[in-house]
Scaffold this active site. Sequence first.
Site, PDB file in Angstrom:
ATOM      1  N   LYS A  28      47.292  32.967  22.008  1.00 42.97           N
ATOM      2  CA  LYS A  28      46.168  32.508  22.552  1.00 42.97           C
ATOM      3  C   LYS A  28      46.744  32.484  24.418  1.00 42.97           C
ATOM      4  O   LYS A  28      45.807  32.744  25.149  1.00 42.97           O
ATOM      5  CB  LYS A  28      45.678  31.176  22.121  1.00 42.97           C
ATOM      6  N   CYS A  35      40.070  28.161  31.041  1.00 40.42           N
ATOM      7  CA  CYS A  35      40.988  28.858  29.946  1.00 40.42           C
ATOM      8  C   CYS A  35      41.880  29.504  30.949  1.00 40.42           C
ATOM      9  O   CYS A  35      43.242  29.273  30.914  1.00 40.42           O
ATOM     10  CB  CYS A  35      40.549  29.953  29.214  1.00 40.42           C
TER      11      CYS A  35
HETATM   12  N1  SAJ Z   1      38.098  37.253  37.595  1.00 35.23           N
HETATM   13  C1  SAJ Z   1      38.620  37.941  38.681  1.00 35.23           C
HETATM   14  N2  SAJ Z   1      38.950  39.324  38.675  1.00 35.23           N
HETATM   15  C2  SAJ Z   1      38.613  39.944  37.527  1.00 35.23           C
HETATM   16  C3  SAJ Z   1      38.271  39.270  36.223  1.00 35.23           C
HETATM   17  C4  SAJ Z   1      38.095  37.822  36.444  1.00 35.23           C
HETATM   18  O1  SAJ Z   1      39.089  37.310  39.741  1.00 35.23           O
HETATM   19  O2  SAJ Z   1      38.900  41.088  37.590  1.00 35.23           O
HETATM   20  C5  SAJ Z   1      38.096  35.848  37.626  1.00 35.23           C
HETATM   21  C6  SAJ Z   1      36.807  35.377  37.353  1.00 35.23           C
HETATM   22  O3  SAJ Z   1      35.946  35.400  38.597  1.00 35.23           O
HETATM   23  C7  SAJ Z   1      36.965  33.855  36.796  1.00 35.23           C
HETATM   24  C8  SAJ Z   1      38.369  34.171  36.154  1.00 35.23           C
HETATM   25  O4  SAJ Z   1      39.045  35.281  36.722  1.00 35.23           O
HETATM   26  O5  SAJ Z   1      36.965  32.764  38.179  1.00 35.23           O
HETATM   27  C9  SAJ Z   1      38.164  33.934  34.606  1.00 35.23           C
HETATM   28  O6  SAJ Z   1      37.185  34.561  34.187  1.00 35.23           O
HETATM   29  P1  SAJ Z   1      37.415  35.668  32.834  1.00 35.23           P
HETATM   30  O7  SAJ Z   1      35.983  36.391  32.825  1.00 35.23           O
HETATM   31  O8  SAJ Z   1      38.258  36.736  32.990  1.00 35.23           O
HETATM   32  O9  SAJ Z   1      37.553  34.964  31.651  1.00 35.23           O
HETATM   33  P2  SAJ Z   1      36.877  33.396  31.149  1.00 35.23           P
HETATM   34  O10 SAJ Z   1      37.830  32.296  31.693  1.00 35.23           O
HETATM   35  O11 SAJ Z   1      35.618  33.306  31.162  1.00 35.23           O
HETATM   36  O12 SAJ Z   1      37.318  33.729  29.552  1.00 35.23           O
HETATM   37  C10 SAJ Z   1      38.622  34.023  29.214  1.00 35.23           C
HETATM   38  C11 SAJ Z   1      38.788  35.213  28.310  1.00 35.23           C
HETATM   39  N3  SAJ Z   1      40.102  35.791  28.088  1.00 35.23           N
HETATM   40  C12 SAJ Z   1      40.670  36.897  28.327  1.00 35.23           C
HETATM   41  O13 SAJ Z   1      39.762  37.593  28.843  1.00 35.23           O
HETATM   42  C13 SAJ Z   1      41.955  37.255  28.008  1.00 35.23           C
HETATM   43  C14 SAJ Z   1      38.181  34.784  26.991  1.00 35.23           C
HETATM   44  O14 SAJ Z   1      38.360  36.092  26.209  1.00 35.23           O
HETATM   45  C15 SAJ Z   1      38.734  33.731  26.504  1.00 35.23           C
HETATM   46  O15 SAJ Z   1      38.317  33.420  25.190  1.00 35.23           O
HETATM   47  C16 SAJ Z   1      38.470  32.673  27.283  1.00 35.23           C
HETATM   48  O16 SAJ Z   1      39.376  33.013  28.467  1.00 35.23           O
HETATM   49  C17 SAJ Z   1      39.110  31.190  26.465  1.00 35.23           C
HETATM   50  O17 SAJ Z   1      38.475  30.510  26.187  1.00 35.23           O
HETATM   51  O18 SAJ Z   1      40.441  31.312  26.679  1.00 35.23           O
END
Ligand code: SAJ
Length: 404
Positions: free
Chosen positions: A205, A259
């Site tokens: 995780k 996360c």
């Molecule tokens: N972000 C960027 N650039 C990108 C993608 C995301 O700057 O190209 C930023 C987003 O704006 C945000 C942050 O990253 O601030 C996180 O967003 P996210 O959509 O990547 O992820 P979360 O936090 O909504 O959910 C993540 C997911 N983990 C992964 O993709 C490895 C999700 O599958 C997990 O279940 C979740 O964390 C968790 O609960 O751990």
Amino acid sequence: MSKRPSVVMIGLGYIGLPTAALIAQNKTYVHGVDINPSVVETINQGKIHIVEPELDIAVAKAVKEGYLKAATTPVEANTYLIVVPTPFKAKNEPDISFVEAATRAVVPLLKKDDLYIIESTSPVGTTEKMMQLIYTERPELDGKINIAYCPERVLPGNVMYELVHNDRVIGGVNEKATEKAVAFYKQFIKGALHKTNARTAEMCKLVENASRDVQIAFANELSLICDKADINVWELIDLANKHPRVNILQPGCGVGGHCIAVDPYFIVAEYPMESKIIGTAREINNYKSFWCAEKVQTAKLEFELKHGRKPSIALMGLAFKPNIDDLRESPAKYIAQKVLQNANNEEYYIVEPNITDHKVFKLTPYKDAAKQADIIAFLVAHDEFKTLEIAEDKVVLDFCGVFK
Ligand code: SAJ
């Protein structure tokens, strides 16, 4: 509730409540526990306290049909799921006190052959620690409880689908516990269930989110380089991604959420000498938010020098990512706070179309803000913003590729 619950779910938040609703949909009696009485009351009315598509319908149905009931204390069941937050303390060290408190609450209820599963994101070794706690408190049960770790990996905004369809990693403290936990999840989950041990599942995780954090840090680092090199980072990434084996993520104003901005620290805190890239990625992503706030400050001063008057400034978005209402660990919120700390009688318009009001920020509708402000800083790429027509004379700071 007409029958004794089969499952006790400790923690009715962003993951616990959807999971409880999913289990209840399968006509299994779930007793949900939350320390917050208003959350308990809301759920028992068939309503929800968080925004997540389709969750309202699932909870309303489960409560109405009597398969889901909430309370502030647990009762006896066969399966206990621990789905509470694991925040971090000072110095970015993980705080497992909620997991421990939840475990202590169920210890007196445990009986031979029960299943105890932690889903909360946890530092490596937490499941073994909780096993020790359980058997210290209940020595007569030593070796007789099936103890396992099974992290969730759902994406906020798509939880109800992903809960069912994502693969899961399931690690017991022994093979029997793994098998029992797999049999439990098989009832509700269509994704593949991968068996391992508890420590590997815990690390898995953490590594999933650290991996994404590192990849986003790479994109954010490129955005800083491109700003100096006078290159459009969005175009650059688009072109580089035409390579069949390159897949660069998108830069933004930092990384937020409960996360990805948190979990990598669980690795760094435990293995500081070995986790150099993981730790540096966190620093880069945090620095990107600071850099954005500085950029707004510079734009303000430049405007004043050029026009001989103070500008008005719109800060577009507060959520931690597009199209959600969740402000936890939000870089946009951090930037707004930082910019407002440096306010010097300018007019500010704070925008977040996904929430109606905020206890600290006075919110302005996004169209009004874009019309009235001299400087428009896009902090989150919400869909609404992409439809805006921005007048030529505005200064636009597009930190998240709204108009890429
Ligand atoms: N972000 C960027 N650039 C990108 C993608 C995301 O700057 O190209 C930023 C987003 O704006 C945000 C942050 O990253 O601030 C996180 O967003 P996210 O959509 O990547 O992820 P979360 O936090 O909504 O959910 C993540 C997911 N983990 C992964 O993709 C490895 C999700 O599958 C997990 O279940 C979740 O964390 C968790 O609960 O751990």
